[in-house]
Design a protein around this motif. Sequence first.
Motif, PDB file in Angstrom:
ATOM      1  N   ASP A   1      66.260  62.805   4.612  1.00 57.07           N
ATOM      2  CA  ASP A   1      67.354  62.755   3.783  1.00 57.07           C
ATOM      3  C   ASP A   1      68.408  62.676   5.041  1.00 57.07           C
ATOM      4  OD1 ASP A   1      66.657  62.784   1.270  1.00 57.07           O
ATOM      5  OD2 ASP A   1      66.840  64.836   0.936  1.00 57.07           O
ATOM      6  N   SER A   2      69.444  62.021   4.966  1.00 57.04           N
ATOM      7  CA  SER A   2      70.265  61.804   5.736  1.00 57.04           C
ATOM      8  C   SER A   2      71.718  61.870   5.303  1.00 57.04           C
ATOM      9  CB  SER A   2      70.455  60.334   6.813  1.00 57.04           C
ATOM     10  OG  SER A   2      69.078  60.127   7.192  1.00 57.04           O
ATOM     11  N   PRO A   3      72.379  63.186   5.333  1.00 57.38           N
ATOM     12  CA  PRO A   3      73.705  63.199   4.615  1.00 57.38           C
ATOM     13  C   PRO A   3      74.907  62.572   5.296  1.00 57.38           C
ATOM     14  CG  PRO A   3      73.112  65.262   5.765  1.00 57.38           C
ATOM     15  CD  PRO A   3      71.905  64.175   5.839  1.00 57.38           C
ATOM     16  N   PHE A   4      75.899  61.979   4.701  1.00 54.99           N
ATOM     17  CA  PHE A   4      76.947  61.515   5.079  1.00 54.99           C
ATOM     18  C   PHE A   4      77.850  62.442   5.751  1.00 54.99           C
ATOM     19  CE2 PHE A   4      81.622  60.103   4.666  1.00 54.99           C
ATOM     20  CZ  PHE A   4      81.612  58.915   5.270  1.00 54.99           C
ATOM     21  N   VAL A   5      78.409  62.479   6.994  1.00 56.03           N
ATOM     22  CA  VAL A   5      78.997  63.269   7.855  1.00 56.03           C
ATOM     23  C   VAL A   5      80.610  62.688   8.226  1.00 56.03           C
ATOM     24  CG1 VAL A   5      77.143  64.476   8.406  1.00 56.03           C
ATOM     25  CG2 VAL A   5      77.971  62.433  10.015  1.00 56.03           C
ATOM     26  N   GLY A   6      80.855  61.342   8.024  1.00 56.39           N
ATOM     27  CA  GLY A   6      81.965  61.095   7.862  1.00 56.39           C
ATOM     28  C   GLY A   6      82.423  60.619   9.595  1.00 56.39           C
ATOM     29  N   LEU A   7      83.253  61.300  10.028  1.00 54.45           N
ATOM     30  CA  LEU A   7      83.752  60.893  11.653  1.00 54.45           C
ATOM     31  C   LEU A   7      83.220  62.203  12.397  1.00 54.45           C
ATOM     32  CD1 LEU A   7      87.311  59.616  11.057  1.00 54.45           C
ATOM     33  CD2 LEU A   7      85.178  58.228  11.611  1.00 54.45           C
ATOM     34  N   ASP A   8      82.452  63.054  11.943  1.00 51.15           N
ATOM     35  CA  ASP A   8      81.985  64.221  12.766  1.00 51.15           C
ATOM     36  C   ASP A   8      81.252  63.731  13.964  1.00 51.15           C
ATOM     37  OD1 ASP A   8      83.059  65.628  10.773  1.00 51.15           O
ATOM     38  OD2 ASP A   8      81.182  66.410   9.932  1.00 51.15           O
ATOM     39  N   ASN A   9      80.526  62.729  13.740  1.00 54.48           N
ATOM     40  CA  ASN A   9      79.888  62.557  15.043  1.00 54.48           C
ATOM     41  C   ASN A   9      80.981  62.035  16.097  1.00 54.48           C
ATOM     42  OD1 ASN A   9      77.091  63.018  14.421  1.00 54.48           O
ATOM     43  ND2 ASN A   9      77.229  60.988  13.326  1.00 54.48           N
ATOM     44  N   TYR A  10      81.864  60.923  15.622  1.00 57.92           N
ATOM     45  CA  TYR A  10      83.079  60.707  16.543  1.00 57.92           C
ATOM     46  C   TYR A  10      83.702  61.787  17.210  1.00 57.92           C
ATOM     47  CZ  TYR A  10      81.510  55.995  15.249  1.00 57.92           C
ATOM     48  OH  TYR A  10      80.976  54.740  14.794  1.00 57.92           O
ATOM     49  N   ARG A  11      83.939  63.056  16.434  1.00 55.39           N
ATOM     50  CA  ARG A  11      84.713  63.930  16.993  1.00 55.39           C
ATOM     51  C   ARG A  11      83.896  64.612  18.062  1.00 55.39           C
ATOM     52  NH1 ARG A  11      85.628  64.782  11.302  1.00 55.39           N
ATOM     53  NH2 ARG A  11      87.460  64.016  10.648  1.00 55.39           N
ATOM     54  N   THR A  12      82.407  64.765  17.798  1.00 53.67           N
ATOM     55  CA  THR A  12      81.727  65.444  18.763  1.00 53.67           C
ATOM     56  C   THR A  12      81.603  64.523  20.041  1.00 53.67           C
ATOM     57  OG1 THR A  12      80.183  66.239  16.872  1.00 53.67           O
ATOM     58  CG2 THR A  12      79.269  65.987  19.182  1.00 53.67           C
ATOM     59  N   MET A  13      81.538  63.041  20.024  1.00 51.91           N
ATOM     60  CA  MET A  13      81.814  62.313  21.017  1.00 51.91           C
ATOM     61  C   MET A  13      82.830  62.638  21.877  1.00 51.91           C
ATOM     62  SD  MET A  13      81.903  58.241  21.267  1.00 51.91           S
ATOM     63  CE  MET A  13      83.655  58.321  20.683  1.00 51.91           C
ATOM     64  N   LEU A  14      83.958  62.801  21.239  1.00 50.69           N
ATOM     65  CA  LEU A  14      85.247  62.838  21.843  1.00 50.69           C
ATOM     66  C   LEU A  14      85.140  64.314  22.655  1.00 50.69           C
ATOM     67  CD1 LEU A  14      88.084  61.848  19.433  1.00 50.69           C
ATOM     68  CD2 LEU A  14      87.110  60.569  21.240  1.00 50.69           C
ATOM     69  N   ALA A  15      84.753  65.484  22.396  1.00 51.00           N
ATOM     70  CA  ALA A  15      84.336  66.467  23.058  1.00 51.00           C
ATOM     71  C   ALA A  15      83.131  66.490  24.115  1.00 51.00           C
ATOM     72  CB  ALA A  15      84.206  67.640  22.165  1.00 51.00           C
ATOM     73  N   ASP A  16      82.515  65.240  24.160  1.00 50.27           N
ATOM     74  CA  ASP A  16      81.192  65.469  25.085  1.00 50.27           C
ATOM     75  C   ASP A  16      81.585  64.922  26.426  1.00 50.27           C
ATOM     76  OD1 ASP A  16      78.828  65.039  26.013  1.00 50.27           O
ATOM     77  OD2 ASP A  16      77.929  63.766  24.599  1.00 50.27           O
ATOM     78  N   ASP A  17      81.807  65.972  27.155  1.00 42.97           N
ATOM     79  CA  ASP A  17      82.135  65.842  28.933  1.00 42.97           C
ATOM     80  C   ASP A  17      81.183  64.990  29.379  1.00 42.97           C
ATOM     81  OD1 ASP A  17      84.400  67.235  28.346  1.00 42.97           O
ATOM     82  OD2 ASP A  17      83.724  69.177  28.925  1.00 42.97           O
ATOM     83  N   LEU A  18      79.971  65.212  28.954  1.00 42.71           N
ATOM     84  CA  LEU A  18      78.866  64.559  29.929  1.00 42.71           C
ATOM     85  C   LEU A  18      78.799  63.183  29.551  1.00 42.71           C
ATOM     86  CD1 LEU A  18      76.449  64.679  31.668  1.00 42.71           C
ATOM     87  CD2 LEU A  18      74.959  65.137  29.640  1.00 42.71           C
ATOM     88  N   TRP A  19      79.245  62.758  28.392  1.00 43.00           N
ATOM     89  CA  TRP A  19      79.219  61.166  27.939  1.00 43.00           C
ATOM     90  C   TRP A  19      80.432  60.780  28.660  1.00 43.00           C
ATOM     91  CZ3 TRP A  19      77.510  57.180  25.712  1.00 43.00           C
ATOM     92  CH2 TRP A  19      78.474  55.988  25.265  1.00 43.00           C
ATOM     93  N   TRP A  20      81.645  61.256  28.610  1.00 40.53           N
ATOM     94  CA  TRP A  20      82.730  60.501  29.196  1.00 40.53           C
ATOM     95  C   TRP A  20      82.599  60.659  30.983  1.00 40.53           C
ATOM     96  CZ3 TRP A  20      85.006  57.693  26.224  1.00 40.53           C
ATOM     97  CH2 TRP A  20      85.047  57.946  24.812  1.00 40.53           C
ATOM     98  N   ASP A  21      81.947  61.626  31.590  1.00 40.87           N
ATOM     99  CA  ASP A  21      81.728  61.743  32.922  1.00 40.87           C
ATOM    100  C   ASP A  21      80.548  60.671  33.312  1.00 40.87           C
ATOM    101  OD1 ASP A  21      83.552  63.934  33.204  1.00 40.87           O
ATOM    102  OD2 ASP A  21      81.601  65.275  33.380  1.00 40.87           O
TER     103      ASP A  21
END
Length: 318
Positions: A66-86
């Motif tokens: 099962d893969s529940p719908f989380v909306g924009l939660d993943n994108y909010r996580t990405m905005l706070a992911d310092d390793l991704w932006w670094d």
Amino acid sequence: MVSPVAERTGAAPTPQLKREARRRRRFPWFVYVGLLPLFVLLGLLAYYPAFSGVYHSFFEWRPGFDSPFVGLDNYRTMLADDLWWDSFKNLGYIFVVSVTVMWFLPLLAAELVISLRSERLQFLFRTVLIVPLAFPGVVTVLVWSFIFDPNDGMLNQALNAIGLESLAHNWVGDPATALPALLVIGFPWVASLPFLVFLTALQNIPKEVLEAASLDGCSRLRRVVSIDLPLMAAQMKLLFFLATISVLQFGFAAYLVTGGGPDNATQVPVLRMIGVAFEGSDWGYAATLSTTLFVITALLSGVLMLVRRKGNSDVRAL
């Protein structure tokens, strides 16, 4: 239907002209049938995975469960992911090196090859410099990983042999030298697309232009700056566009040699995405990172294409 020739001459159309007119009016079904398998394969192997990634970026995606719908939660996580932006900082460094140092040596090699008076020697040197393009990329990367080996690597052994033991160390294991060492892979970067593009552009420069420059006493360096480079502007724009796309997708060599380490010194967006998916098993978040990278690539590609088209329009206007 009367052919244009018949209309101009006033003559009646012959049976042959009538058959040609009917052939031109006939629906080219064979073209569409030939293209159909291509579109089907592109849809299944290219477009479907891409749009599937966009769709699953809004879910806590767990393949087979099962893969529940989380909306924009993943994108909010990405905005706070310092390793991704670094990781984009490393891409900036890689891009600068790619369009400066990694272009200079292929350009120099192309200028030297084109300066040879003998066409046989030009063919020989051109072949020698191009043949390495046929070698598998993974072989080149693995050879350089052996060169950088801290124990038995050729680089450290050479430094020890000439009395520079103090400089020998773990090149890809030191955060200060890991990324520069990664970019050295493939040195001197002559067996590359830029070399082919530069050489082809130089071969297409009219001989009259070069002869006029020689009669005016133009030095070799002045000719490169004032004639060769301006006449290669269109090709350099194309290379700039391709380099942008290539750098955004950079990760193959880093994955094989460093895996993004040490201490994330060689971390790039592609490696971050792979790590989230295969090590963290967070497929929904990995799809979010993939979608974001796709959007960035598409936007930059669109901007560069518009700039390139505008530049070509200005040249035609002149």
